[in-house]
Structure formats: C-alpha cells, structure tokens
Design a protein around this motif. Structure first.
Motif, PDB file in Angstrom:
ATOM      1  N   GLN A 111       0.811  -1.222   0.000  1.00  0.00           N
ATOM      2  CA  GLN A 111       0.000   0.000   0.000  1.00  0.00           C
ATOM      3  C   GLN A 111       0.849   1.279   0.000  1.00  0.00           C
ATOM      4  O   GLN A 111       0.352   2.362  -0.324  1.00  0.00           O
ATOM      5  N   SER A 112       2.125   1.156   0.341  1.00  0.00           N
ATOM      6  CA  SER A 112       3.000   2.324   0.415  1.00  0.00           C
ATOM      7  C   SER A 112       3.575   2.724  -0.938  1.00  0.00           C
ATOM      8  O   SER A 112       4.148   3.799  -1.062  1.00  0.00           O
ATOM      9  N   PHE A 113       3.444   1.863  -1.913  1.00  0.00           N
ATOM     10  CA  PHE A 113       4.065   2.111  -3.214  1.00  0.00           C
ATOM     11  C   PHE A 113       3.085   2.792  -4.154  1.00  0.00           C
ATOM     12  O   PHE A 113       1.932   2.379  -4.283  1.00  0.00           O
ATOM     13  N   THR A 114       3.584   3.822  -4.838  1.00  0.00           N
ATOM     14  CA  THR A 114       2.730   4.640  -5.686  1.00  0.00           C
ATOM     15  C   THR A 114       2.602   4.106  -7.102  1.00  0.00           C
ATOM     16  O   THR A 114       1.526   4.117  -7.690  1.00  0.00           O
ATOM     17  N   TYR A 115       3.712   3.651  -7.659  1.00  0.00           N
ATOM     18  CA  TYR A 115       3.743   3.264  -9.071  1.00  0.00           C
ATOM     19  C   TYR A 115       3.864   1.747  -9.197  1.00  0.00           C
ATOM     20  O   TYR A 115       4.656   1.112  -8.485  1.00  0.00           O
ATOM     21  N   TRP A 116       3.119   1.194 -10.160  1.00  0.00           N
ATOM     22  CA  TRP A 116       3.070  -0.257 -10.336  1.00  0.00           C
ATOM     23  C   TRP A 116       3.114  -0.636 -11.808  1.00  0.00           C
ATOM     24  O   TRP A 116       2.557   0.081 -12.661  1.00  0.00           O
ATOM     25  N   GLY A 117       3.750  -1.761 -12.072  1.00  0.00           N
ATOM     26  CA  GLY A 117       3.664  -2.345 -13.395  1.00  0.00           C
ATOM     27  C   GLY A 117       2.449  -3.237 -13.500  1.00  0.00           C
ATOM     28  O   GLY A 117       1.685  -3.390 -12.538  1.00  0.00           O
ATOM     29  N   GLN A 118       2.301  -3.856 -14.650  1.00  0.00           N
ATOM     30  CA  GLN A 118       1.113  -4.670 -14.904  1.00  0.00           C
ATOM     31  C   GLN A 118       1.281  -6.109 -14.437  1.00  0.00           C
ATOM     32  O   GLN A 118       0.297  -6.845 -14.372  1.00  0.00           O
ATOM     33  N   GLY A 119       2.500  -6.497 -14.117  1.00  0.00           N
ATOM     34  CA  GLY A 119       2.750  -7.837 -13.609  1.00  0.00           C
ATOM     35  C   GLY A 119       3.213  -8.807 -14.675  1.00  0.00           C
ATOM     36  O   GLY A 119       2.907  -8.661 -15.857  1.00  0.00           O
ATOM     37  N   THR A 120       3.967  -9.796 -14.246  1.00  0.00           N
ATOM     38  CA  THR A 120       4.412 -10.873 -15.128  1.00  0.00           C
ATOM     39  C   THR A 120       4.277 -12.189 -14.379  1.00  0.00           C
ATOM     40  O   THR A 120       4.592 -12.272 -13.191  1.00  0.00           O
TER      41      THR A 120
END
Length: 126
Positions: A111-120
C-alpha cells in the motif's frame, strides 16, 4: 508520471532460474526505491525484495533470502530480480513497484508504493 513494465516471467521447473526485468519511464527514476512483489489468487500481495534509490540497500523476504537477488541500473532506468533455486511456492504474478518515500530497512507494505507495473506471471512446477 512514472510507468513501469515487467518482463521475463515464464514457466520453469523447480530448481530453475528466471530473471525478471522492470523497465521504467518518466522523471526521477534514480530517486525511486524499487520493490518486487508477488501475488497469488486469494492472497494478499507479498513483498519479495526492494532496493534503495542508489542501490546501496537491499531487503528481502525471509522466504527468498539466498535465492533471489535484486539489482538496478539507473543509467538504463532498469531494475532486475534474479531468481534462482525456484520452488513451486514461488509461483505467482510478480509486480515491480516504485515510490519516493518508502524507506529501506524493511520491505514496505504494498500500500506504500505509488507506481506499479502490470505484472508478469511466474510458474514453477515440481
């Protein structure tokens, strides 16, 4: 706005290796702490590893210590997760995440992270 994109997932047998990559675009990459998380259906997203902005500090979940290595190349806006001695319980969708304010020392909650990738997807068969 920072954008992240993971690659390198796949299917391997137990004991095998994979290297995940996270490509970042947008300003200020060298100021971002990078984390790798994984998730399986029905379970909460789990922190696997994180690396500080300049790469001086790394943190790992106990379940992957000694098997996974996180690294980054700020000149290329890239981060990596080298995964060795893979186990079936490592199976999941792996996400790269970034944030300016998460402190090194303990893997921050997702929850602390702002930016995310789409996942692999990583699948390890026994």
């Amino acid at each position: 706005q920072v954008q992240l994109m993971e690659s390198g997932g796949g299917s391997v047998q137990a004991g095998g290796s994979l290297r995940l990559s996270c490509a970042a675009s947008g300003p200020g990459y060298s100021y971002l702490l990078i984390g790798w998380f994984r998730q399986v259906p029905g379970k909460e997203r789990e922190g696997v590893a994180q690396i500080s902005a300049r790469g001086f500090y790394t943190d790992y979940a106990d379940s992957v210590k000694g098997r996974f290595t996180i690294s980054r190349d700020n000149g290329k806006n890239m981060a990596y997760l080298q995964m060795n001695s893979l186990k079936p319980e490592d199976t999941g969708t792996y996400y790269c995440a970034a944030d300016r304010n998460v402190a090194p020392g303990t893997i921050g909650p997702w929850q602390s992270f702002t930016y995310w990738g789409q996942g692999t997807q990583v699948t390890v068969s026994s």
